[in-house]
Design a protein around this motif. Structure first.
Motif, PDB file in Angstrom:
ATOM      1  N   SER A 614      33.233  51.200  29.049  1.00  0.00           N
ATOM      2  CA  SER A 614      32.668  50.388  30.134  1.00  0.00           C
ATOM      3  C   SER A 614      32.758  48.926  29.775  1.00  0.00           C
ATOM      4  CB  SER A 614      31.202  50.772  30.379  1.00  0.00           C
ATOM      5  OG  SER A 614      30.426  50.505  29.221  1.00  0.00           O
ATOM      6  N   GLU A 616      30.999  45.315  29.974  1.00  0.00           N
ATOM      7  CA  GLU A 616      29.669  44.741  30.120  1.00  0.00           C
ATOM      8  C   GLU A 616      29.766  43.231  30.029  1.00  0.00           C
ATOM      9  OE1 GLU A 616      26.928  46.445  27.394  1.00  0.00           O
ATOM     10  OE2 GLU A 616      27.197  48.506  28.146  1.00  0.00           O
ATOM     11  N   GLN A 618      27.525  39.575  30.188  1.00  0.00           N
ATOM     12  CA  GLN A 618      26.162  39.116  29.994  1.00  0.00           C
ATOM     13  C   GLN A 618      25.553  38.606  31.298  1.00  0.00           C
ATOM     14  OE1 GLN A 618      26.203  36.210  26.868  1.00  0.00           O
ATOM     15  NE2 GLN A 618      26.911  37.689  25.295  1.00  0.00           N
ATOM     16  N   SER A 621      28.560  42.295  35.488  1.00  0.00           N
ATOM     17  CA  SER A 621      29.660  43.209  35.143  1.00  0.00           C
ATOM     18  C   SER A 621      30.539  43.528  36.332  1.00  0.00           C
ATOM     19  CB  SER A 621      29.086  44.517  34.578  1.00  0.00           C
ATOM     20  OG  SER A 621      28.378  44.265  33.393  1.00  0.00           O
TER      21      SER A 621
END
Length: 826
Positions: A614, A616, A618, A621
């Protein structure tokens, strides 16, 4: 004469017969015999018996009786005679034409020849017709009496074959002898004679005699030495008669017989003339004589020419020009062919003594060194004692050290099937002579195969090389009959196919701003290649930069992350290698906000296991997708859920590079995932290790998915640790620990994983940066107060300037858009 019993039957010939009314048989022998009480009959013969072959004979039956009308039948012995071409009956007379039965009673005749056959052309031949005498005939035929003596002479006729011969200049007849003068081969044939006379017997014919005529022995005159000769020479003339022996020779000059003297001597068949002079010119011929047949043979004449001027030979060199060491040149001492055969005498550097005598007029000189050059002469000689010609003019032989050929190969001595290959033969030679070239190929069977014997050009071109062209190639240059030194052998190696390979230096994992070099190589070959580079299957337009084979990214940016391959080419027409295997570059930002999360968090995984990935961010996403590159192509994860990807059952085809990609095409956080269908994998961090931290590695088994107790750990192929816990720890990691790691157990061996080490950012450096920033802010604040006091109306403007001094967080865009320089790429 028909001798025998003749039985004529008697009939009265009347209509009414009187006694004797029956036929009466009368018997008689030649002179006749009377039967008592019957009419007597007598047989008479004309001419008188004996008769001779060829005569016509008449026999008459005479009956002494008064009776008439007799009919006659004639018998020889007990056989009645029938009328035929030779036997006819006219009433009481039997006629026999060309009598043959008493042939033994004719006189015989034979032909004799003098000299005996065969005779030789030119001889006089006498043939004699010998007819048996009367006395010999009586003795031979056992005649008790002779009717008469043969008193009349014989006349003779001569025949050759079936043609009667007439008297001529060459043929004459003297009574019983035929003479043939100057016999020739045309006189050969069958000769016979015929005698005739007036009385009986009046004819006698001989059997034929074959006459054979052969050529008389031929004689020829030979001369040594060949004419013309020169004054002072000794001349030998020989009278050669090929058949028979014991000949005596007479010699003639023109029409005068030669007598032995101080200058002229005869030894059986040879006339020797010593110290020939011009007066000895003339026509010479010989005559052979012997006691037996044939007894004479005369030659045709031979013309002897005597010249006063002593001849001089011409000395030539072949090939002309400079002679090359290691070769052979030919010196020829040439005499006028019309002067005959000569021996050659050779001289080097000095006229005395001669170097060598040769029967032929050529001298082969092997040039081993420069010292073989120099001045040469020749002169000719013949006879015993030797008669010498003048010396030739001097000939200089210039010797040059012969050059060595050199073979060069384009594009390389190691080539691949299908390439175009050119081999060139170069000879360093100061002259302007045009060379011809000879190529030889030593195949794998170590025997020379003359696939190319000679070519007029320096280059040997092979348009599409294949395995049959492998071997050692040498060449030599040739000028006329001289050759250069053979070149050293060049081994042409032909491989099945060319394969490019790519490697990276120093490492495929790096941070933006660092430099990295990709190197493309062709296995086993390094000459003449140019290279093309591809990223994610897209051709990089700036990639073809000469033969260096390197592609440098400096500084590397995030957008340079991708899968790189290369291909090489060379020659005209171009020959292409296969594309290399792929090489992935992973470039991460200094403070990347997006990361690829892998669960389980390791770079190696067992096949059939599950894996989730996945993206990600901050901040957000959304808009990020997991992408991957395998050995097939670049693709999106098959089972995508938002920014994540789930693979329920891994296979080896899932091995590749995985990353997060934005909708705008930005690539972030690439990671290498390896799927192994074996029993052992290496568990290591999927992310680079920070310098100074601890690196921990485990060797996992498929069945337990837990560390194996005993395992060997390797780095770059070398054993570094043997652990009984299945775990290896490296404390305080440094850049030197970067490399390929794998583990090995009794259950199997893992695949290789690259461990990358990233340099850490030191806390002290952050402190220095913070203090510097604080002092700068204070200084700016003090300046702002002064400016506020002076320029109160501009206070807000100074505050805004203070705010823009903060660094732009998106400053990386400058690096992303920086152009590529030489040695730099995009």
């Amino acid at each position: 004469m028909a001798v025998g019993v003749i039985r004529p039957w008697l009939t009265s010939g009347l209509q009414r017969r009187e006694r004797p009314s029956s036929l009466t048989k009368l018997s008689f022998i030649s002179t006749g015999s009377q039967v008592p009480d019957l009419p007597t009959s007598t047989v008479t013969v004309t001419p008188d018996s004996p008769v001779f072959t060829g005569e016509t004979v008449k026999l008459k039956c005479v009956i002494n009786s008064d009776h008439s009308d007799w009919r006659y039948e004639w018998y020889k012995d007990s056989v009645i005679l029938q009328t035929s071409e030779r036997y006819t009956v006219n009433r009481d007379t039997l006629t026999i034409r060309g009598a043959t039965e008493s042939d033994q009673n004719s006189p015989t005749s034979t032909v004799t020849v003098t000299p005996d056959s065969p005779v030789f052309t030119g001889e006089t031949v006498n043939l004699k017709c010998v007819i048996e005498t009367h006395r010999d005939w009586i003795r031979r035929t056992d005649q008790t009496r002779s009717p008469h003596y043969w008193s009349e002479p014989w006349r003779y006729e001569w025949y050759k074959g079936s043609v009667i011969l007439q008297t001529s200049e060459r043929y004459t007849v003297n009574r019983d002898t035929l003479t043939i003068r100057g016999a020739t081969e045309s006189d050969q044939g069958q000769y016979w004679c015929k005698g005739q006379r007036d009385g009986r017997p009046n004819s006698s014919t001989s059997s034929s005699l074959p006459l054979s005529v052969k050529d008389s022995p031929t004689s020829t005159v030979t001369v040594t030495p060949d004419s013309p000769v020169f004054t002072g020479e000794t001349v030998n003339l020989k009278c050669v008669i090929k058949s028979h022996s014991n000949w005596r020779s007479e010699w003639y000059k023109d029409s005068v017989i030669l007598q032995t003297s101080e200058r002229y001597t005869v030894n059986t068949d040879t006339l020797t003339i010593r110290g020939a002079t011009e007066s000895d010119q003339g026509q010479y011929w010989c005559k052979g004589q012997r006691d037996g047949r044939p007894n004479s043979s005369t030659s045709s004449s031979l013309s002897l020419s005597v010249k006063d001027l002593k001849p001089k030979p011409e000395l030539t060199l072949d090939p002309a020009g400079a002679a090359l060491t290691g070769n052979t040149v030919t010196l020829t001492c040439r005499m006028d062919p019309s002067t005959g055969n000569w021996d050659s005498y050779w001289y080097k550097h000095t006229l005395n003594p001669e170097t060598e005598k040769k029967k032929t007029n050529s001298y082969s000189l092997k040039i081993d060194s420069v010292s073989d050059g120099g001045q040469y002469w020749c002169r000719a000689g013949r006879g015993k004692p030797v008669y010498y010609t003048q010396y030739s003019d001097a000939l200089w032989v210039n010797v040059t050290v012969f050059p060595k050929a050199v073979v060069t190969v384009r594009p390389d001595e190691r080539v691949f099937r299908g390439e175009t290959v050119t081999l060139r033969c170069d000879i360093k030679w100061g002259g302007d002579t045009e060379w011809t070239y000879r190529w030889e190929i030593e195949g794998t069977n170590n025997q020379y195969k003359n696939t190319v014997n000679r070519t007029s050009t320096q280059e040997l071109n092979i348009s599409s090389v294949d395995l049959s062209h492998r071997g050692k190639y040498t060449c030599t240059g040739q000028i006329h009959t001289q050759s250069s030194q053979r070149s050293d052998a060049v081994t042409l190696t032909v491989s099945a196919e060319a394969q490019a390979s790519v490697r990276v230096s120093p490492q495929p994992w790096l941070t933006e701003g660092e430099s990295v070099t990709l190197i493309c190589e062709v296995s086993g070959s390094s000459k003449g290649w140019t290279f093309s580079w591809f990223r994610d299957h897209d051709h990089l337009s700036d990639s073809s930069r000469g033969a260096g084979g390197s592609y440098t990214l400096s500084p590397a940016a995030l957008r340079h992350t991708g899968v790189y391959t290369c291909r090489a080419e060379r020659g005209r027409p171009a020959y292409y290698t296969h594309n290399s295997s792929s090489q992935t570059l992973w470039i991460t930002g200094v403070s990347a906000s997006v990361s690829l999360v892998i669960n389980p968090s390791r770079s190696q995984h067992f096949s059939s296991d599950s894996l989730s990935l996945s993206c990600e961010d901050q901040s957000n996403s959304a808009g990020w997708t997991v992408r991957r590159y395998t050995d097939k192509d670049t693709q999106t994860c098959a089972k995508q859920t938002g920014s994540g990807c789930v693979m329920d059952s891994l296979s080896t085809s899932d091995t590749g590079v995985y990353w997060c990609e934005s909708e705008s095409g930005e690539k972030r956080h690439p990671r290498n995932i390896t799927v192994h269908d074996g029993e052992v994998i290496l568990e290591s961090s999927v992310d680079p290790v920070i310098e100074g931290e601890t690196l921990t590695l485990h060797c996992l088994h498929r069945s337990t998915n837990s560390p194996i107790l005993s395992a060997d750990f390797y780095k770059d192929g070398s054993l570094i640790q043997n652990q009984t816990t299945g775990e290896m720890n490296i404390t305080t990691v440094s850049k030197s620990h970067e490399g390929f790691y794998y583990c090995k157990t009794e259950r199997g061996q893992s695949l290789h994983s690259w461990i990358s080490v990233r340099v850490s950012t030191a806390p002290s450096s952050l402190l220095v940066i913070g203090v510097s920033v604080g002092l700068s802010v204070c200084l700016l604040f003090f300046i702002s107060l002064v400016l506020l006091w002076r320029h109160k109306h501009k206070k807000d403007q100074h505050c805004n300037i203070q705010q823009t001094s903060v660094p732009n967080p998106s400053g990386e865009s400058q690096a992303l858009n920086s152009p590529l320089q030489s040695g730099q790429t995009q």
